[in-house]
Enzyme design. Structure first.
Site, short mmCIF file in Angstrom:
data_model
loop_
_atom_site.label_atom_id
_atom_site.label_comp_id
_atom_site.label_asym_id
_atom_site.label_seq_id
_atom_site.Cartn_x
_atom_site.Cartn_y
_atom_site.Cartn_z
CG ASP A 105 39.09 -23.42 12.24
OD1 ASP A 105 39.17 -23.15 11.02
OD2 ASP A 105 40.00 -23.16 13.05
CG ASP A 196 39.74 -21.66 7.15
OD1 ASP A 196 39.38 -20.48 7.27
OD2 ASP A 196 40.78 -22.11 7.66
CD GLU A 197 37.51 -18.51 11.43
OE1 GLU A 197 37.12 -18.80 12.57
OE2 GLU A 197 38.50 -17.79 11.21
#
Length: 534
Positions: A105, A196-197
């Site tokens: 993350d 973003d993860e």
């Protein structure tokens, strides 16, 4: 009943809008003070009215649940307990501790990108989004209670000197693609969950890594590294960052670049880092490479399954990692005191309903499972049971096994049809690019909109042939949007969120050209059109 109604208008109502301090960087804040500001600044807004309505609906569900609970007999509980024990026994047989799952993350991703590109922002409380809604906030802003999914006008009350930067999704997607190139080196079939993860299975990589020479595990410092200034919690200043993170934190021993050699180096003069063969070292290496390539930091969780890995990635944020050992004993110890809200899939509504039953931790879930099986749907209590046992998926879905793909945008009010169609076109182009990268085509198109009253509506259309290009998707989505516009006529359709999703992917053999049939197909009205309001 009167008490329940009062709760919805008083303190109980705060459960929906109150500070969620489970998020990294928001520990130890003055909840009462922040919640008071949130309430006072939101009263009278459409956001407030929508949250009040939804809170009332949840309170009604809780009242109904408590009435149902009062009617449960001891005999029913004993029978349910026997069923729960049988299921727990079966689930234990399926426990798989052989995989090494990593959840990565990025730290305050959108905000971190903006701070990297505008160093003047690094020491200021800032957020990305608009006065209507924020997408994320940096760690300075989180100290004031400012968080993602909070209206900007409320955030400004919490932090008057907050800087709000508009979203730039093209930039975020470009950076995300750089990060994903690194992910693919560790798991070619990694599963991205957002920009973003992602989830990665490190099991195969670790087997190969055992035989790698040092040269393959050595990575040089980038010559372009600069301090982007994401602050670091005090409890991590020694243990998590020492000897690592060369470009991120001002107070880190290795944060300033040394120019004592022609190549970039850390503060000790080293020009490269050598990483070991363990999973901890492999994940550190991956995070190091991400930082050197993008000047952004990532946090990671290492665990035997996806559910636990996601929880672990939040343990040492920002710029940290946490490994949960792959033993049943370690998993059960970890789960015992874990707040239910920390678990993916248990949101604020489920949390409030569980709290009404005096359930706040995963240990409580296991203790009350018989009761939960009588009060919740089968799907819900089965999920609760898996959580209480620390079980989760160990299989990371490959791209070709995707069920759907989507993109959406939150914005200030849009009420002009031409502007709405222009945005819709952009979304369809973004979606088409993603489909092209993964060579996918789908038959079902869904349009999602949220109006200024925070009401979410979806409308879907199923085609006889699979599509993938921006023109094809837009031709379908445009008609769905026009239906919504016509439904509001003569009043304008006032939107603050729009999204497009494609699903029902076909196998490679079925990916035939659509020919020039979409427009005619829509005009003939042969599509299966479905609308719903949430």
């Amino acid at each position: 009943m009167e008490n329940g109604t009062a709760a919805s208008k008083g303190e109980g109502f705060l459960s929906r809008m109150a500070l969620n301090d489970n998020k990294a960087g928001m520990e130890g804040l003055d909840r009462d003070k922040i919640n008071k500001i949130i309430m006072e600044s939101s009263k009278g807004s459409k956001f407030y009215e929508n949250e009040l309505k939804r809170e009332h609906q949840v309170n009604q569900r809780i009242e109904k649940m408590m009435l149902q609970k009062a009617q449960i007999t001891e005999q029913q509980l004993k029978k349910a307990q026997a069923q729960v024990e049988r299921m727990a026994s079966e689930l234990e047989k399926s426990r798989d501790l052989s995989r090494v799952i990593v959840h990565v993350d990025m730290d305050a991703f959108y905000a971190a990108v903006e701070m990297r590109d505008c160093p003047d922002l690094k020491d200021k409380p800032m957020a990305v989004g608009s006065m209507s809604m924020l997408s994320t906030s940096n760690y300075h802003a989180r100290k004031y209670g400012v968080r993602a999914a909070m209206p900007g006008f409320i955030a400004k009350k919490l932090c008057p000197h907050l800087v709000i930067v508009p979203c730039n999704f093209d930039k975020y997607k470009s950076v995300s693609n750089e990060i994903r190139e690194i992910f693919a080196d560790y798991d070619p079939h990694f599963q991205p969950m957002s920009l973003d993860e992602a989830y990665l299975d490190f099991t195969e990589h670790l087997e190969l890594r055992k035989n790698w020479p040092e040269a393959s595990r050595t990575h040089r410092y980038s010559s372009s590294g600069t301090d982007i200034g994401i602050e670091q919690p005090e409890h991590q200043q020694e243990s998590e960052v020492k000897g690592f993170s060369p470009v991120l934190f001002e107070d880190s021993p290795n944060s300033s670049q040394s120019l004592s050699s022609p190549e970039a180096a850390d503060a000790t003069g080293k020009t490269a880092e050598l990483f070991g063969t363990s999973v901890e070292e492999a994940v550190k290496e991956m995070r190091f490479r991400i930082e050197q390539k993008t000047m952004l930091t990532a946090s990671a969780g290492i665990a035997p399954n996806m559910m636990l890995a996601k929880v672990c990635s939040d343990k040492n944020k920002p710029n940290g990692q946490y490994r949960l050992a792959s033993t049943r004993e370690a998993v059960m110890d970890f789960i015992q005191n874990l707040p239910v809200r920390k678990v993916s899939g248990i949101g604020k509504v489920s949390e409030k309903m569980l709290n009404a039953l005096d359930i706040s931790s995963c240990a409580h879930l296991g203790q009350q499972m018989a009761l939960l099986s009588l009060l919740f749907s089968e799907t819900a209590w089965h999920h609760f049971m898996q959580v209480s046992l620390g079980l989760g998926s160990t299989y990371i879905m490959r791209n070709e096994e995707r069920k759907s793909m989507s993109t959406e945008r939150t914005f200030k009010e849009l009420n002009k049809p031409d502007e709405q169609l222009s945005l819709l076109r952009e979304l369809c182009e973004d979606l088409a690019q993603d489909l092209k990268k993964e060579d996918l085509k789908g038959k079902n198109i869904t349009l999602k909109v949220k109006n200024v009253n925070f009401e979410v509506k979806t409308r879907a259309l199923t085609l006889p042939c699979a599509i993938a290009t921006a023109d094809e998707i837009f031709a379908v989505a445009k008609d769905l949007l026009k239906m919504e516009i016509e439904n509001e006529s003569p009043q304008p359709l006032r939107l603050r969120l729009m999204g497009v999703r494609i699903s029902s992917f076909v196998s490679p053999d079925d990916k035939k050209p659509l020919q020039k049939s979409i427009v005619g197909f829509l005009q003939l009205g042969k599509a299966d059109v479905r609308g719903s309001t949430q």
